[in-house]
Design a protein around this motif. Structure first.
Motif: not given
Length: 153
Positions: A32-39
């Protein structure tokens, strides 16, 4: 695998609402953390680095809480990122009916401070956070932060 869906077609290219679901398991926290950062990076959101770091910590805390405390009644959780012209809001939703409250600092405890930390990060950034019931009987916990950090004089 995380699938992110976008809603709406707003005026600025980085504005919109994206939502993804994940199982309520430990591996979902870094995902989730990586998905938010990447988004945020992919959409070109003009957000200050310190705000991104605060958002990522908030996402980690909220997803961790859902995994630890709601997984039995809510095997799936949802993470939503909403970006406006001057703010970004992250939320985590689960189907567990218990509505947590931010605990006061207890220096004798090693855990149980996740929502307190979320509230402090949000307050320091000049944002807002809340816990709300959903129409399905679960809860959503959200935090909204300005894209640029609060200025202190």
């Amino acid at each position: 695998m995380v699938t992110i869906e976008r809603e709406g077609g707003d005026s600025l290219p980085y504005e919109g609402v994206w939502r993804f679901t994940a199982p309520a398991v430990d591996a979902s926290v870094p995902q989730a953390r990586h998905a938010v950062r990447d988004l945020l990076l992919r959409q070109g959101v003009p957000v200050a680095d310190e705000v991104v770091q605060g958002l990522l910590l908030i996402v980690s805390e909220l997803v961790t809480n859902a995994v630890r405390h709601a997984a039995l009644l809510s095997p799936m959780l949802a993470v939503e990122v909403a970006v406006g012209a001057e703010w970004v809001r992250v939320s985590v939703e689960d189907n567990h009916p218990y509505r947590p409250t931010a605990l006061e600092t207890d220096h004798g405890r090693t855990g149980g401070r996740g929502l307190l930390l979320v509230r402090e990060i949000t307050r320091e950034a000049g944002g807002a956070c809340e816990v709300e019931h959903t129409a399905t009987g679960g809860k959503v916990i959200w935090a909204a932060l300005p894209l640029k950090p609060a200025q202190f004089f």
